[in-house]
Design a protein around this motif. Structure first.
Motif, short mmCIF file in Angstrom:
data_model
loop_
_atom_site.label_atom_id
_atom_site.label_comp_id
_atom_site.label_asym_id
_atom_site.label_seq_id
_atom_site.Cartn_x
_atom_site.Cartn_y
_atom_site.Cartn_z
N LEU A 30 0.81 -1.22 0.00
CA LEU A 30 0.00 0.00 0.00
C LEU A 30 0.85 1.27 0.00
O LEU A 30 0.49 2.26 -0.61
CB LEU A 30 -0.94 -0.01 1.21
CG LEU A 30 -1.97 -1.13 1.21
CD1 LEU A 30 -2.85 -1.05 2.43
CD2 LEU A 30 -2.82 -1.09 -0.04
N GLN A 33 1.88 1.89 -3.38
CA GLN A 33 0.75 2.45 -4.15
C GLN A 33 0.63 3.95 -3.90
O GLN A 33 0.39 4.73 -4.83
CB GLN A 33 -0.55 1.76 -3.75
CG GLN A 33 -0.70 0.38 -4.34
CD GLN A 33 -2.10 -0.17 -4.14
OE1 GLN A 33 -3.01 0.51 -3.71
NE2 GLN A 33 -2.27 -1.45 -4.45
N ILE A 106 -4.81 0.85 8.69
CA ILE A 106 -4.91 -0.51 8.14
C ILE A 106 -3.87 -1.41 8.80
O ILE A 106 -4.16 -2.54 9.19
CB ILE A 106 -4.72 -0.48 6.60
CG1 ILE A 106 -5.95 0.13 5.95
CG2 ILE A 106 -4.45 -1.87 6.04
CD1 ILE A 106 -5.82 0.36 4.47
N TYR A 110 -5.06 -4.73 10.59
CA TYR A 110 -4.77 -6.00 9.92
C TYR A 110 -3.40 -6.55 10.26
O TYR A 110 -3.13 -7.72 10.04
CB TYR A 110 -4.84 -5.82 8.40
CG TYR A 110 -6.23 -5.65 7.83
CD1 TYR A 110 -6.94 -6.73 7.33
CD2 TYR A 110 -6.82 -4.40 7.79
CE1 TYR A 110 -8.20 -6.57 6.79
CE2 TYR A 110 -8.09 -4.22 7.26
CZ TYR A 110 -8.77 -5.32 6.77
OH TYR A 110 -10.02 -5.16 6.24
N TYR A 115 -1.54 -5.75 0.06
CA TYR A 115 -2.93 -5.80 -0.33
C TYR A 115 -3.45 -7.23 -0.46
O TYR A 115 -4.57 -7.53 -0.04
CB TYR A 115 -3.15 -5.05 -1.66
CG TYR A 115 -4.59 -4.86 -1.97
CD1 TYR A 115 -5.33 -3.91 -1.28
CD2 TYR A 115 -5.25 -5.67 -2.89
CE1 TYR A 115 -6.68 -3.74 -1.51
CE2 TYR A 115 -6.59 -5.51 -3.13
CZ TYR A 115 -7.30 -4.54 -2.45
OH TYR A 115 -8.64 -4.39 -2.67
N ILE A 118 -4.25 -8.69 2.91
CA ILE A 118 -5.47 -8.08 3.47
C ILE A 118 -6.70 -8.69 2.81
O ILE A 118 -7.67 -9.06 3.47
CB ILE A 118 -5.44 -6.56 3.25
CG1 ILE A 118 -4.34 -5.95 4.10
CG2 ILE A 118 -6.78 -5.94 3.58
CD1 ILE A 118 -4.02 -4.52 3.76
N GLU A 119 -6.60 -8.83 1.48
CA GLU A 119 -7.71 -9.42 0.73
C GLU A 119 -8.01 -10.83 1.24
O GLU A 119 -9.16 -11.20 1.46
CB GLU A 119 -7.33 -9.46 -0.77
CG GLU A 119 -8.46 -9.75 -1.69
CD GLU A 119 -9.29 -8.50 -1.99
OE1 GLU A 119 -9.79 -8.43 -3.11
OE2 GLU A 119 -9.44 -7.63 -1.13
N MET A 121 -7.38 -12.03 4.19
CA MET A 121 -7.99 -11.96 5.51
C MET A 121 -9.47 -11.59 5.42
O MET A 121 -10.31 -12.15 6.14
CB MET A 121 -7.25 -10.94 6.38
CG MET A 121 -5.87 -11.42 6.80
SD MET A 121 -4.84 -10.06 7.37
CE MET A 121 -5.23 -10.06 9.10
#
Lengths: 152, 506
Positions: A30, A33, A106, A110, A115, A118-119, A121
């Motif tokens: 992230l 990003q 985040i 998390y 990413y 996280i997805e 999870m």
């Protein structure tokens, strides 16, 4: 310099923007990003600044006021895009600040800023919810069947 | 008394500055009910201003009000320009903003920790400020700045749902990245337009673009058009650029979902109106360029795909979110027809959908308030336990279907009429009808669960939501029914807006 090479600022702007866009789409981290988003917007700043250039123009400053002697009469670069982009830079910094604040939150929620993790999870949470739902569903079915028996 | 303060001549700018200053001051309003009461006051005052502004516009001989900020002529300064279209959207945004603020009190008390209420309401008022600003301004760069004010605050509002579900954070970040890319595209488009026209004023841009010889082959203008269309598509969640929307609306605090569904994407559509109709003009956007084809295909695909997806959802808020993308499809399909009835249908549906969907999200929020969740399982039997809330939801659902005597019927009447008038556009009419059937399907799933199944677990014990939630909900739903029965006001305003959009000058 003339032709396509003469407007090399514009090539750089396009390349910067595309690097940014690639990063936003392809990087799972992230923070990366957020950096890519910054690059993307920086490309646009360069574009606006390049647009302001006037052939043979200089900075739009009235030199009489500075040295008291001579006054430059030549063409000036257009100051308007510079002013606009000053605003856009402020906006971009604010966007980055909000993005980083979100990423910190985040990380707290998390424990990761990747990413795809996280997805995964979130998917696991969803599956757990679904399974809980299934369990109640099954219980429902049993109840209904028993009711059916009683009626029979 | 009003004139003593010179309120009336300065209305266009007061609509933006009041919430801007008021929003910042909200932070200082303490920890109790202060921030909420202050936000209610500010949004109420702004709503009153927009009502006055509407009266002014309707009374104006030219059909619009022009306001030059700081008395700078429009070539150099920023011009605020209000015509029937802006005034109508302003009224919708400010009205929904006020009513959702009334609603927010209980919902926010439950969903957001007490020590953050002042920040929440500050950001809330600033978001409304940004949305109103986009709508009122007649300056292309000002649109970008206010767009970012509204976007940044909306990201924060969505992330405030993190105490209910941590996915609010990822939803917000995803929206931030896509939204920023969209806004950057809009910024680039504005830059290219400025390069060609040398101005940022929308009216001047239009005049100078119209004066260009062979505009259809002017490469800079074409690039500007492409960037703007892409950026606007992202901002108004046009299918298939809607991917950020469902998650954001699902995990945002309930009051925020209600506010956003009714205002945020609508203002995106308003920007599309301004760029496609006012700046580029119908002749360029819809005749020379194939925007009508691109937009109507995307909109129709969106109506069908998101309709089917909505039917498969079990979470009420997510179902409503997908349904919102579909309803935006109707609005886009309407104006892509580029005839009076199509555009009027599109304008009137912005208003009608804001009422219906705002009310339905409020109903979902009321269920969240009582149960802490709002899936199809937990609403079983709620028709008896929370009769007013569920009735509001069903009335809103009937509106989405386009049932006669609801506002949705009026919108669809215009849209279908527009689709049949435009050459070769009858498939749009067919899609509108199929979309309505899909709306029947997802509304029916809720009706079935709420009225034909027995409550279980804690659902059997709940009582009706508090009056401060039910009343605002019914104000919006009531408005959607009222304007479905008596559509003179909304119909006339939208026809007037449509005619001025299609005529070129606002």
């Amino acid at each position: 310099m003339t032709g396509a090479l003469g407007i090399y600022n514009y090539w750089i702007y396009v390349v910067l923007m595309m690097i940014g866009l690639y990063g936003v789409i392809a990087k799972p981290n992230l923070i990366k990003q957020a950096i890519a988003l910054g690059l993307f917007q920086t490309g646009i700043f360069l574009y606006y600044i390049s647009m302001a250039v006037v052939d043979g123009g200089t900075a739009p400053v009235w030199t009489t006021i500075l040295d008291g002697a001579q006054k430059y009469e030549g063409p000036y670069d257009n100051p308007l895009p510079h002013v606009l982009i000053l605003t856009a830079i402020v906006v971009s910094v604010s966007v980055l600040a909000v993005a980083l604040a979100l990423i910190i939150n985040i990380k707290r929620a998390y424990g990761t800023i990747e990413y795809d993790e996280i997805e995964a999870m979130d998917q696991a949470d969803k599956r757990a919810d679904y399974l809980r739902g299934q369990v109640t569903d099954a219980a429902d079915d049993v109840e209904h069947k028993q009711e059916g028996h009683h009626h029979a | 008394m009003l004139d003593a303060f010179e309120l009336v001549p300065n209305l266009p700018v007061l609509v933006v500055t009041t919430p801007l200053i008021g929003g910042v001051l909200t932070i200082a309003m303490g920890r109790g009910k202060g921030p909420w009461a202050w936000a209610t006051l500010i949004t109420g005052v702004v709503f009153y201003f927009t009502v006055l502004l509407m009266q002014q516009v309707l009374a104006a001989k030219t059909g619009y009000i022009s306001y030059e900020l700081g008395n700078w002529p429009r070539q150099w300064g920023i011009e605020y320009r209000v015509d029937a279209l802006n005034a109508f959207i302003l009224l919708t945004v400010a009205g929904v903003g006020f009513v959702t603020t009334l609603y927010a009190q209980k919902s926010v008390e439950k969903e957001i920790p007490q020590d953050r209420h002042n920040f929440f309401y500050a950001v809330w008022v600033l978001a409304i400020c940004g949305l109103l600003g986009i709508t009122v301004t007649g300056d292309a760069f000002n649109v970008y700045v206010l767009l970012e004010i509204s976007s940044l605050t909306v990201y924060a509002l969505i992330a405030m749902g993190k105490d209910m579900n941590r996915q609010a954070l990822t939803a917000s970040l995803r929206y931030l990245i896509l939204g920023s890319v969209g806004a950057s595209f809009i910024l680039l488009g504005i830059g290219y337009l400025m390069m060609v026209t040398g101005t940022l004023n929308m009216e001047d841009m239009h005049d100078r673009l119209a004066a260009l010889p062979d505009i259809v082959h002017h490469r800079t203008v074409l690039v500007a058009f492409a960037f703007l269309l892409c950026g606007l598509g992202l901002k108004m969640a046009l299918f298939p650029l809607h991917m950020w929307l469902p998650k954001a609306y699902t995990y945002a605090p309930s009051a925020v979902s209600a506010l956003l569904s009714a205002t945020a994407t609508k203002v995106g559509i308003y920007m599309a109106f301004r760029f496609l109709f006012t700046i580029f003009g119908v002749g360029f956007s819809f005749v020379a360029m194939p925007a009508n084809l691109v937009l109507s295909v995307a909109a129709c695909a969106g109506i069908l795909v998101t309709g089917v997806t909505a039917v498969r959802q079990t979470n009420l808020k997510r179902m409503l979110a997908y349904s919102s993308v579909g309803q935006l499809g109707y609005i886009v399909a309407g104006f892509s027809l580029a005839n009076v009835h199509g555009v009027a249908g599109s304008v009137v549906h912005i208003f009608n959908h804001a009422m219906m969907k705002g009310g339905m999200f409020m109903a979902a929020g009321a269920i969240m308030y009582r149960l802490g969740r709002c899936d199809l399982r937990s609403i079983r039997g709620l028709g008896k336990r929370m009769p007013l809330t569920m009735a509001a939801f069903v009335a809103g659902g009937l509106g989405l279907v386009g049932f006669p005597l609801t506002a949705g019927f009026i919108s669809k009447w215009y849209l279908v009429q527009g689709a049949l008038e435009a050459p070769h556009m009858w498939p749009v009419a067919a899609v509108v009808l199929v979309g309505s059937l899909l709306a029947v399907a997802y509304t029916w799933r809720v009706v079935e669960a709420a009225y034909f199944q027995e409550p279980e677990g804690e659902s059997a014990l709940v009582t009706e939501a508090p009056l401060s939630m039910v009343a605002p909900m019914w104000i919006l739903i009531g408005a959607s029914v009222y304007f479905g029965v008596s559509a003179t006001f909304t119909g006339e305003i939208s026809m007037r807006a449509a005619k001025s959009l299609l005529g070129g000058a606002p």
